[in-house]
Design an enzyme around this catalytic site. Structure first.
Site, PDB file in Angstrom:
ATOM      1  N   ASP A   1       0.858  -1.191   0.000  1.00  0.00           N
ATOM      2  CA  ASP A   1       0.000   0.000   0.000  1.00  0.00           C
ATOM      3  C   ASP A   1       0.901   1.250   0.000  1.00  0.00           C
ATOM      4  O   ASP A   1       1.875   1.323   0.742  1.00  0.00           O
ATOM      5  CB  ASP A   1      -0.889  -0.012   1.252  1.00  0.00           C
ATOM      6  CG  ASP A   1      -1.965   1.066   1.192  1.00  0.00           C
ATOM      7  OD1 ASP A   1      -3.123   0.715   0.866  1.00  0.00           O
ATOM      8  OD2 ASP A   1      -1.628   2.238   1.440  1.00  0.00           O
TER       9      ASP A   1
ATOM     10  N   ASN B   1      -2.539  12.891  -3.636  1.00  0.00           N
ATOM     11  CA  ASN B   1      -3.683  13.372  -4.426  1.00  0.00           C
ATOM     12  C   ASN B   1      -4.036  14.795  -4.032  1.00  0.00           C
ATOM     13  O   ASN B   1      -4.259  15.654  -4.905  1.00  0.00           O
ATOM     14  CB  ASN B   1      -4.908  12.483  -4.195  1.00  0.00           C
ATOM     15  CG  ASN B   1      -4.926  11.291  -5.150  1.00  0.00           C
ATOM     16  OD1 ASN B   1      -4.336  11.355  -6.216  1.00  0.00           O
ATOM     17  ND2 ASN B   1      -5.592  10.222  -4.727  1.00  0.00           N
TER      18      ASN B   1
ATOM     19  N   ASP C   1      -2.242   9.404 -10.293  1.00  0.00           N
ATOM     20  CA  ASP C   1      -2.271   8.326 -11.298  1.00  0.00           C
ATOM     21  C   ASP C   1      -0.869   8.035 -11.824  1.00  0.00           C
ATOM     22  O   ASP C   1      -0.484   6.871 -11.998  1.00  0.00           O
ATOM     23  CB  ASP C   1      -3.171   8.715 -12.477  1.00  0.00           C
ATOM     24  CG  ASP C   1      -4.643   8.495 -12.136  1.00  0.00           C
ATOM     25  OD1 ASP C   1      -4.926   7.989 -11.022  1.00  0.00           O
ATOM     26  OD2 ASP C   1      -5.501   8.810 -12.995  1.00  0.00           O
TER      27      ASP C   1
ATOM     28  N   GLU D   1      -4.739   2.369  -4.279  1.00  0.00           N
ATOM     29  CA  GLU D   1      -3.274   2.461  -4.211  1.00  0.00           C
ATOM     30  C   GLU D   1      -2.690   1.184  -3.624  1.00  0.00           C
ATOM     31  O   GLU D   1      -1.603   1.160  -3.087  1.00  0.00           O
ATOM     32  CB  GLU D   1      -2.860   3.718  -3.423  1.00  0.00           C
ATOM     33  CG  GLU D   1      -2.843   3.635  -1.917  1.00  0.00           C
ATOM     34  CD  GLU D   1      -4.204   3.412  -1.230  1.00  0.00           C
ATOM     35  OE1 GLU D   1      -5.174   3.071  -1.927  1.00  0.00           O
ATOM     36  OE2 GLU D   1      -4.266   3.547  -0.002  1.00  0.00           O
TER      37      GLU D   1
HETATM   38  N1  LIG Z   1      -4.952   9.273  -8.030  1.00  0.00           N
HETATM   39  C1  LIG Z   1      -5.606   8.202  -7.603  1.00  0.00           C
HETATM   40  N2  LIG Z   1      -6.022   8.104  -6.357  1.00  0.00           N
HETATM   41  C2  LIG Z   1      -6.659   6.996  -5.895  1.00  0.00           C
HETATM   42  C3  LIG Z   1      -6.950   5.937  -6.770  1.00  0.00           C
HETATM   43  N3  LIG Z   1      -7.602   4.958  -6.055  1.00  0.00           N
HETATM   44  C4  LIG Z   1      -7.706   5.414  -4.757  1.00  0.00           C
HETATM   45  N4  LIG Z   1      -7.135   6.648  -4.663  1.00  0.00           N
HETATM   46  C5  LIG Z   1      -7.002   7.493  -3.517  1.00  0.00           C
HETATM   47  O1  LIG Z   1      -6.073   6.902  -2.607  1.00  0.00           O
HETATM   48  C6  LIG Z   1      -6.294   7.458  -1.329  1.00  0.00           C
HETATM   49  C7  LIG Z   1      -6.151   6.384  -0.286  1.00  0.00           C
HETATM   50  O2  LIG Z   1      -6.125   7.046   0.960  1.00  0.00           O
HETATM   51  P1  LIG Z   1      -6.184   6.290   2.302  1.00  0.00           P
HETATM   52  O3  LIG Z   1      -6.785   4.906   2.096  1.00  0.00           O
HETATM   53  O4  LIG Z   1      -6.954   7.193   3.219  1.00  0.00           O
HETATM   54  O5  LIG Z   1      -4.764   6.148   2.856  1.00  0.00           O
HETATM   55  P2  LIG Z   1      -3.424   6.868   2.559  1.00  0.00           P
HETATM   56  O6  LIG Z   1      -3.643   8.325   2.312  1.00  0.00           O
HETATM   57  O7  LIG Z   1      -2.728   6.131   1.401  1.00  0.00           O
HETATM   58  O8  LIG Z   1      -2.712   6.714   3.834  1.00  0.00           O
HETATM   59  P3  LIG Z   1      -2.118   5.421   4.440  1.00  0.00           P
HETATM   60  O9  LIG Z   1      -2.598   4.252   3.611  1.00  0.00           O
HETATM   61  O10 LIG Z   1      -2.633   5.361   5.776  1.00  0.00           O
HETATM   62  O11 LIG Z   1      -0.678   5.583   4.277  1.00  0.00           O
HETATM   63  C8  LIG Z   1      -7.696   8.069  -1.404  1.00  0.00           C
HETATM   64  O12 LIG Z   1      -7.585   9.488  -1.335  1.00  0.00           O
HETATM   65  C9  LIG Z   1      -8.262   7.630  -2.739  1.00  0.00           C
HETATM   66  O13 LIG Z   1      -9.096   8.628  -3.290  1.00  0.00           O
HETATM   67  C10 LIG Z   1      -6.567   6.075  -8.117  1.00  0.00           C
HETATM   68  O14 LIG Z   1      -6.794   5.192  -8.982  1.00  0.00           O
HETATM   69  N5  LIG Z   1      -5.898   7.220  -8.486  1.00  0.00           N
END
Ligand SMILES: Nc1nc2c(ncn2[C@@H]2O[C@H](COP(=O)(O)OP(=O)(O)OP(=O)(O)O)[C@@H](O)[C@H]2O)c(=O)[nH]1
Length: 549
Positions: A417, A425, A434, A458
């Site tokens: 992850d 983002n 992306d 992610e």
């Molecule tokens: N750009 C982009 N963002 C994505 C995609 N799929 C999910 N996300 C974003 O990934 C982020 C995941 O955030 P969280 O699950 O809160 O966790 P994190 O910010 O990665 O923090 P930790 O996992 O705790 O390190 C969210 O803001 C989703 O909107 C994608 O295909 N593209």
């Protein structure tokens, strides 16, 4: 190419075929037997032309079939031979009394002569057109065509053909009731014959001269010329000319009031006719004799000659209609054969077309099939691939895990992850987010796992099928290290990306339920542990970090 000797023999025999067909056929047989096989083959069409004509003139209508077959086979023959065949057909049809067909072939011959720009052939074709039209009953139109032919032969200096045309013109003029003009033509023709030593033609022309002379009241001249013609013909081996000459002379003598001498001429003609089988002259001779006997009060004899004349007329009529009927039958049979051949050709063409259509349809179907297979394969591939990164997707991962589970006891799963991805983002925009996900694909592919995948969002994964836990752990740590060092500034100067990884192996699952889902849950729990322990690390056992309950 025919040898000049053979060519000249055939030209002579073609001319002779009209007057002495039986002799011509016999001569042809001798000639052919003497020819080497190769020359016979080369001359096949030219020989068929002369033989066909002689046969038709001899009353054998197989000759017409022979001529038509030769004509059909002559498409690649020299222009002159194609012309000769067409013109010979005109002559043969004229002989059978089918004047329309004769005219059609004469016109065809004229077309061929014009195409070949051959002036002699053109004049000969015009002569044939003239004969067909004249025999068809239009003497005026025939005269006009003869005049054109004559002009051609005069320009070429061909005496024999000039006199033949003038003779024909004389006959047409006589039939049109214009004896003075007819006489002029016959006289000019006679002058030509005498100047060129053409004795047969001279004798024939004298015979023809007698009638218009008599019609013009020049009886003494008519009688002298008629007697000369009869005497000239009398010396010949073939009696046909003499027969006609004697009838002509007999008519002149009647005009002169010399009935006994006229009767002698008719009797002589009658005797000759029985040799030649010329029924038309036979009929004329009987008719004249019947008239003479009637005038002399010898009714018995008059009646006998009248009956004989009628008998000859009937026989001639029957023969003519039989010949025409058989010629028409030949035509009909040929047409039927041609129609049959055409139908067969059409059927074959249709079949070929249908085959070609089927073949092309089959090819198009095959191409469509190939395209469908390709699209299906692409669809299948796409349905198992993550569109953003090109890595395996969740579906492919599930399939692979189910497949490998029973046979891969050393199987290891790493769940990965991206750390603080939400912030990426939020700070740099979704598009850059992306780009980060895409930039992770290559290091994952190169992490020495058996399958690199994106599970969604992610979250990524690595599946190791063989090897031991140590190797998988090393690969995960190497990946963390590689990402730490990666040049993220190329995407954004302030960007830095790390990942957290939870690793679990099937071998350590003995106590837990033996299911892929349990392995997944364990790896996920360790991923959480890695997050909680400060991120940017690998947790590979439950002792590291604190696990969620
Ligand atoms: N750009 C982009 N963002 C994505 C995609 N799929 C999910 N996300 C974003 O990934 C982020 C995941 O955030 P969280 O699950 O809160 O966790 P994190 O910010 O990665 O923090 P930790 O996992 O705790 O390190 C969210 O803001 C989703 O909107 C994608 O295909 N593209």
């Amino acid at each position: 190419m025919l040898s000049p000797a053979l060519e000249s023999d055939l030209t002579r025999l073609a001319g002779q075929a009209l007057v002495r067909p039986a002799d011509t056929l016999a001569e042809l047989q001798t000639l052919e037997a003497a020819l080497p096989a190769a020359e016979q083959q080369a001359a096949a069409l030219a020989l068929a032309r002369v033989r066909g004509l002689a046969e038709v003139c001899h009353g054998e209508l197989a000759g017409l079939e022979r001529l038509l077959a030769a004509q059909r086979a002559s498409t690649a023959a020299p222009a002159r031979l194609r012309f000769d065949l067409a013109r010979t057909l005109a002559i043969a049809y004229a002989h059978t009394g089918l004047h329309d067909d004769s005219l059609e072939w004469a016109r065809h011959a004229l077309d061929l002569a014009r195409q070949a720009q051959d002036p002699q052939a053109q004049a000969e074709a015009l002569l044939s057109c003239g004969v067909a039209i004249s025999r068809g009953g239009d003497a005026e139109q025939g005269l006009a065509l003869y005049a054109q032919a004559l002009e051609g032969f005069e320009a070429l200096g061909l005496a024999r053909l000039q006199l033949a045309v003038r003779n024909n013109m004389g006959i047409n003029l006589k039939n049109l009731g214009r004896p003075a003009e007819a006489l002029a033509q016959f006289e000019q023709a006679l002058a030509l014959a005498e100047a060129h030593g053409l004795h047969d033609s001279a004798a024939l022309l004298r015979t023809n001269l007698a009638e218009p002379l008599a019609q013009l009241g020049r009886l003494n001249e008519a009688r002298a010329v008629g007697e000369q013609a009869a005497a000239e013909h009398a010396g010949r081996s073939h009696p046909a000319g003499e027969t006609t000459a004697r009838i002509g002379l007999g008519l002149v003598l009647l005009e002169c009031g010399e009935q006994e001498r006229a009767a002698a001429q008719f009797e002589r003609a009658l005797a000759l006719c029985t040799q030649t089988g010329d029924r038309l002259t036979l009929q004329r001779a009987h008719w004249q004799l019947s008239q003479l006997h009637k005038r002399a009060g010898r009714h018995q004899e008059a009646l006998a000659h009248l009956e004989a004349a009628h008998e000859a007329e009937r026989a001639q009529f029957n023969e003519d209609s039989d010949r025409r009927r058989r010629a028409l039958q030949v035509q009909a049979e040929l047409l039927a054969a041609q129609t049959d051949a055409n139908q067969q050709r059409l059927r074959r063409l249709e079949l070929e077309r249908a085959h070609a259509e089927l073949r092309s349809l089959h090819e198009r179907l095959q191409a469509a099939d190939r395209e469908k297979t390709r699209l299906l394969a692409r669809l299948a591939e796409e349905s198992r691939t993550d569109a953003l990164t090109g890595l395996a997707n969740r579906r492919q991962f599930d399939e692979r895990l189910t497949l490998e589970w029973p046979r891969s006891p050393g199987l290891q799963l790493a769940l990965i992850d991206v750390d603080h991805f939400k912030q990426v983002n939020d700070r740099f925009g979704h598009a850059l987010g992306d780009a980060v996900l895409q930039a992770l694909a290559q290091p994952l592919r190169e992490a020495r796992a058996d399958l690199a995948l994106r599970l969604g969002g992610e979250e990524f994964g690595l599946l190791f099928l063989h090897g031991d836990r140590e190797r998988a752990l090393q690969a995960c740590e190497a990946l963390c290290e590689r990402l730490r060092r990666q040049d993220w500034a190329a995407l954004h100067p302030e960007l830095h990306i790390t990942v957290s990884i939870g690793l679990a192996g099937r071998a350590e699952m003995a106590a837990a339920p033996d299911l892929p889902a349990a392995l997944y849950a364990r790896a996920d729990a360790r991923l959480y542990a890695a997050k909680r322990a400060g991120r940017d690390r690998v947790v590979a056992d439950d002792g590291q970090g604190s696990l969620a309950p």
